[in-house]
Scaffold this motif. Structure first.
Motif, mmCIF file in Angstrom:
data_model
loop_
_atom_site.group_PDB
_atom_site.id
_atom_site.type_symbol
_atom_site.label_atom_id
_atom_site.label_comp_id
_atom_site.label_asym_id
_atom_site.label_seq_id
_atom_site.Cartn_x
_atom_site.Cartn_y
_atom_site.Cartn_z
ATOM 1 N N VAL A 12 0.859 -1.182 0.000
ATOM 2 C CA VAL A 12 0.000 0.000 0.000
ATOM 3 C C VAL A 12 0.894 1.231 0.000
ATOM 4 O O VAL A 12 1.793 1.346 0.837
ATOM 5 C CB VAL A 12 -0.930 0.011 1.242
ATOM 6 N N TYR A 13 0.690 2.114 -0.959
ATOM 7 C CA TYR A 13 1.398 3.397 -0.975
ATOM 8 C C TYR A 13 0.505 4.452 -0.354
ATOM 9 O O TYR A 13 -0.680 4.532 -0.687
ATOM 10 C CB TYR A 13 1.739 3.813 -2.410
ATOM 11 N N HIS A 14 1.085 5.240 0.517
ATOM 12 C CA HIS A 14 0.326 6.330 1.131
ATOM 13 C C HIS A 14 0.643 7.605 0.372
ATOM 14 O O HIS A 14 1.780 8.066 0.351
ATOM 15 C CB HIS A 14 0.703 6.480 2.608
ATOM 16 N N MET A 15 -0.384 8.137 -0.281
ATOM 17 C CA MET A 15 -0.222 9.375 -1.065
ATOM 18 C C MET A 15 -1.003 10.467 -0.353
ATOM 19 O O MET A 15 -2.170 10.666 -0.645
ATOM 20 C CB MET A 15 -0.801 9.190 -2.464
ATOM 21 N N GLY A 16 -0.356 11.134 0.595
ATOM 22 C CA GLY A 16 -1.087 12.111 1.396
ATOM 23 C C GLY A 16 -2.176 11.398 2.171
ATOM 24 O O GLY A 16 -1.888 10.457 2.918
ATOM 25 N N ASP A 19 -4.763 6.174 0.215
ATOM 26 C CA ASP A 19 -4.001 4.932 0.154
ATOM 27 C C ASP A 19 -4.195 4.289 -1.207
ATOM 28 O O ASP A 19 -5.329 4.116 -1.656
ATOM 29 C CB ASP A 19 -4.481 3.956 1.232
ATOM 30 N N VAL A 20 -3.083 3.940 -1.866
ATOM 31 C CA VAL A 20 -3.161 3.219 -3.137
ATOM 32 C C VAL A 20 -2.673 1.785 -2.895
ATOM 33 O O VAL A 20 -1.520 1.590 -2.499
ATOM 34 C CB VAL A 20 -2.281 3.883 -4.221
ATOM 35 N N THR A 21 -3.552 0.830 -3.085
ATOM 36 C CA THR A 21 -3.151 -0.569 -2.917
ATOM 37 C C THR A 21 -2.621 -1.078 -4.254
ATOM 38 O O THR A 21 -3.394 -1.350 -5.173
ATOM 39 C CB THR A 21 -4.347 -1.427 -2.443
ATOM 40 N N ALA A 22 -1.303 -1.198 -4.366
ATOM 41 C CA ALA A 22 -0.679 -1.621 -5.626
ATOM 42 C C ALA A 22 -0.698 -3.139 -5.750
ATOM 43 O O ALA A 22 -0.882 -3.679 -6.839
ATOM 44 C CB ALA A 22 0.748 -1.095 -5.708
ATOM 45 N N VAL A 23 -0.474 -3.826 -4.630
ATOM 46 C CA VAL A 23 -0.478 -5.294 -4.608
ATOM 47 C C VAL A 23 -1.351 -5.714 -3.436
ATOM 48 O O VAL A 23 -1.187 -5.230 -2.320
ATOM 49 C CB VAL A 23 0.964 -5.851 -4.478
ATOM 50 N N GLY A 40 0.117 -8.658 -17.345
ATOM 51 C CA GLY A 40 -1.141 -8.033 -16.957
ATOM 52 C C GLY A 40 -1.184 -6.616 -17.481
ATOM 53 O O GLY A 40 -0.166 -6.086 -17.941
ATOM 54 N N PRO A 41 -2.358 -5.986 -17.421
ATOM 55 C CA PRO A 41 -2.488 -4.634 -17.962
ATOM 56 C C PRO A 41 -1.712 -3.614 -17.144
ATOM 57 O O PRO A 41 -1.307 -3.882 -16.012
ATOM 58 C CB PRO A 41 -3.994 -4.367 -17.874
ATOM 59 N N SER A 42 -1.529 -2.459 -17.718
ATOM 60 C CA SER A 42 -0.846 -1.355 -17.051
ATOM 61 C C SER A 42 -1.578 -1.013 -15.753
ATOM 62 O O SER A 42 -2.805 -0.983 -15.720
ATOM 63 C CB SER A 42 -0.832 -0.165 -18.006
ATOM 64 N N GLY A 43 -0.806 -0.834 -14.688
ATOM 65 C CA GLY A 43 -1.402 -0.481 -13.398
ATOM 66 C C GLY A 43 -1.810 -1.676 -12.551
ATOM 67 O O GLY A 43 -2.309 -1.517 -11.432
ATOM 68 N N ALA A 44 -1.593 -2.908 -13.055
ATOM 69 C CA ALA A 44 -2.039 -4.109 -12.340
ATOM 70 C C ALA A 44 -1.200 -4.414 -11.104
ATOM 71 O O ALA A 44 -1.628 -5.148 -10.216
ATOM 72 C CB ALA A 44 -2.032 -5.313 -13.287
ATOM 73 N N GLY A 45 0.043 -3.877 -11.074
ATOM 74 C CA GLY A 45 0.904 -4.124 -9.916
ATOM 75 C C GLY A 45 2.161 -4.927 -10.242
ATOM 76 O O GLY A 45 2.913 -5.309 -9.349
ATOM 77 N N LYS A 46 2.416 -5.159 -11.533
ATOM 78 C CA LYS A 46 3.544 -6.012 -11.938
ATOM 79 C C LYS A 46 4.897 -5.450 -11.492
ATOM 80 O O LYS A 46 5.726 -6.167 -10.941
ATOM 81 C CB LYS A 46 3.558 -6.178 -13.470
ATOM 82 N N THR A 47 5.128 -4.170 -11.786
ATOM 83 C CA THR A 47 6.427 -3.584 -11.443
ATOM 84 C C THR A 47 6.621 -3.556 -9.930
ATOM 85 O O THR A 47 7.733 -3.781 -9.437
ATOM 86 C CB THR A 47 6.545 -2.166 -12.032
ATOM 87 N N THR A 48 5.552 -3.341 -9.206
ATOM 88 C CA THR A 48 5.649 -3.353 -7.739
ATOM 89 C C THR A 48 6.082 -4.742 -7.252
ATOM 90 O O THR A 48 6.922 -4.865 -6.360
ATOM 91 C CB THR A 48 4.303 -2.935 -7.112
ATOM 92 N N VAL A 49 5.538 -5.790 -7.866
ATOM 93 C CA VAL A 49 5.941 -7.160 -7.525
ATOM 94 C C VAL A 49 7.431 -7.352 -7.801
ATOM 95 O O VAL A 49 8.191 -7.860 -6.961
ATOM 96 C CB VAL A 49 5.103 -8.196 -8.329
HETATM 97 P P1 ADP Z 1 2.181 -2.164 -13.546
HETATM 98 O O1 ADP Z 1 3.655 -2.441 -13.465
HETATM 99 O O2 ADP Z 1 1.373 -3.415 -13.661
HETATM 100 O O3 ADP Z 1 1.832 -1.168 -14.606
HETATM 101 P P2 ADP Z 1 2.581 -0.811 -11.016
HETATM 102 O O4 ADP Z 1 3.130 -1.848 -10.080
HETATM 103 O O5 ADP Z 1 3.544 0.122 -11.620
HETATM 104 O O6 ADP Z 1 1.727 -1.537 -12.145
HETATM 105 O O7 ADP Z 1 1.473 0.034 -10.266
HETATM 106 C C1 ADP Z 1 0.358 -0.540 -9.580
HETATM 107 C C2 ADP Z 1 -0.447 0.568 -8.911
HETATM 108 O O8 ADP Z 1 0.304 1.150 -7.860
HETATM 109 C C3 ADP Z 1 -0.808 1.693 -9.849
HETATM 110 O O9 ADP Z 1 -2.099 2.170 -9.470
HETATM 111 C C4 ADP Z 1 0.242 2.746 -9.545
HETATM 112 O O10 ADP Z 1 -0.248 4.029 -9.799
HETATM 113 C C5 ADP Z 1 0.508 2.527 -8.073
HETATM 114 N N1 ADP Z 1 1.901 2.842 -7.688
HETATM 115 C C6 ADP Z 1 3.016 2.216 -8.124
HETATM 116 N N2 ADP Z 1 4.128 2.738 -7.588
HETATM 117 C C7 ADP Z 1 3.698 3.751 -6.776
HETATM 118 C C8 ADP Z 1 4.367 4.693 -5.913
HETATM 119 N N3 ADP Z 1 5.704 4.702 -5.791
HETATM 120 N N4 ADP Z 1 3.600 5.567 -5.242
HETATM 121 C C9 ADP Z 1 2.260 5.549 -5.380
HETATM 122 N N5 ADP Z 1 1.570 4.697 -6.149
HETATM 123 C C10 ADP Z 1 2.278 3.810 -6.841
#
Ligand code: ADP
Ligand code: ADP
Length: 229
Positions: A12-16, A19-23, A40-49
């Motif tokens: 979970v990323y805290h943006m002010g 809360d954005v749940t990435a994974v 998976g599609p853009s925004g799915a959470g792949k890069t975060t994984v």
């Molecule tokens: P993908 O790689 O599948 O495109 P990401 O893992 O980049 O997906 O992102 C998943 C979600 O988490 C998106 O909604 C993205 O906006 C959010 N997110 C990713 N990194 C951050 C960050 N450093 N701070 C806030 N939100 C983030």
């Protein structure tokens, strides 16, 4: 136990105040010697994984293991060593040092590792034996990505992580890069994890993890891809 384990991982990323749940409760495993594609599609959470697996980001909760190590328990200092020594990274835009030759780029990355492979030999293995003394600007995109792959392999890491490794390449060149990653994985037994939004990648994978809205929505295991040829 599998070589790589993700158990109910959340990020979970805290943006002010938001809360954005990435994974959101990700569970999967990868065996040694497997080529794993996370798609998976853009925004799915792949890069975060990938970032959590590579020690560049820490999970909010859950367990991440690599071999007998618990990555999710590491402190910042341990994560720094883990990134430097245990993981080979390949990125979309190569990230080579422009004023170093191919062989110098590979040597630079590997020199801090305990058990590096000889740079020239690895470059030969990726088909660049004739390009050792060329600078990145003298190489095509596909060749630069081969140098980047050689740089990752020469660290002799536990795991190769690739984020959209063919994203900047044309189809044919990209295909050759994928075949190179596949050969590397099956020859060395080092697992390779590739993150992509491109479903075409799933054909060469031993394991495909489909990611939707921060979860593994489907996992496919292809039983004998290495002998399929
Ligand atoms: P993908 O790689 O599948 O495109 P990401 O893992 O980049 O997906 O992102 C998943 C979600 O988490 C998106 O909604 C993205 O906006 C959010 N997110 C990713 N990194 C951050 C960050 N450093 N701070 C806030 N939100 C983030
Ligand atoms: P540190 O600077 O403490 O070593 P970094 O996260 O900056 O930690 O780098 C650790 C490893 O991760 C490096 O060996 C490098 O190969 C890789 N890495 C991380 N992010 C990038 C990036 N954007 N471009 C190239 N390599 C990167």
């Amino acid at each position: 136990m599998a070589f790589i384990e993700f158990q109910d991982v959340r990020k979970v990323y805290h943006m002010g105040s938001v809360d954005v749940t990435a994974v959101d409760g990700m569970t999967f495993s990868v065996e040694k010697g497997e080529l794993c594609v996370i798609v998976g599609p853009s925004g799915a959470g792949k890069t975060t994984v990938l970032n959590m697996l590579g020690g560049m980001d820490k999970p909010t909760s859950g367990v991440i293991r690599l071999g007998d190590r618990v990555v999710s328990d590491m402190d910042d200092r341990q994560l720094t060593y883990y990134r430097r020594l245990d993981i080979g990274f390949v990125f979309q835009f190569y990230n080579l040092v422009q004023n170093l030759t191919a062989v110098e780029n590979v040597e630079l990355a590997a020199q801090i590792c305990p058990d590096p492979l000889p740079a020239a030999e690895v470059l030969e293995r990726v088909g660049l034996g004739h390009r050792l003394d060329n600078f990145p600007a003298q190489l095509s995109g596909g060749e630069q990505q081969r140098v980047a792959i050689a740089r990752a392999i020469a660290k002799n890491p536990q795991l190769l992580l690739c984020d959209e490794p063919t994203g900047a390449l044309d189809y044919q060149t990209g295909k050759q890069i994928l075949e190179l990653l596949q050969d590397t994985c099956h020859e060395t037994g080092q697992p390779v994890c590739i993150v992509t939004h491109n479903l075409a990648f799933t054909q060469i994978a031993d394991r495909v993890i489909h990611v939707r809205e921060g979860r593994a929505s489907k996992i496919e295991v292809n039983s004998h891809p290495a002998s399929a040829a």
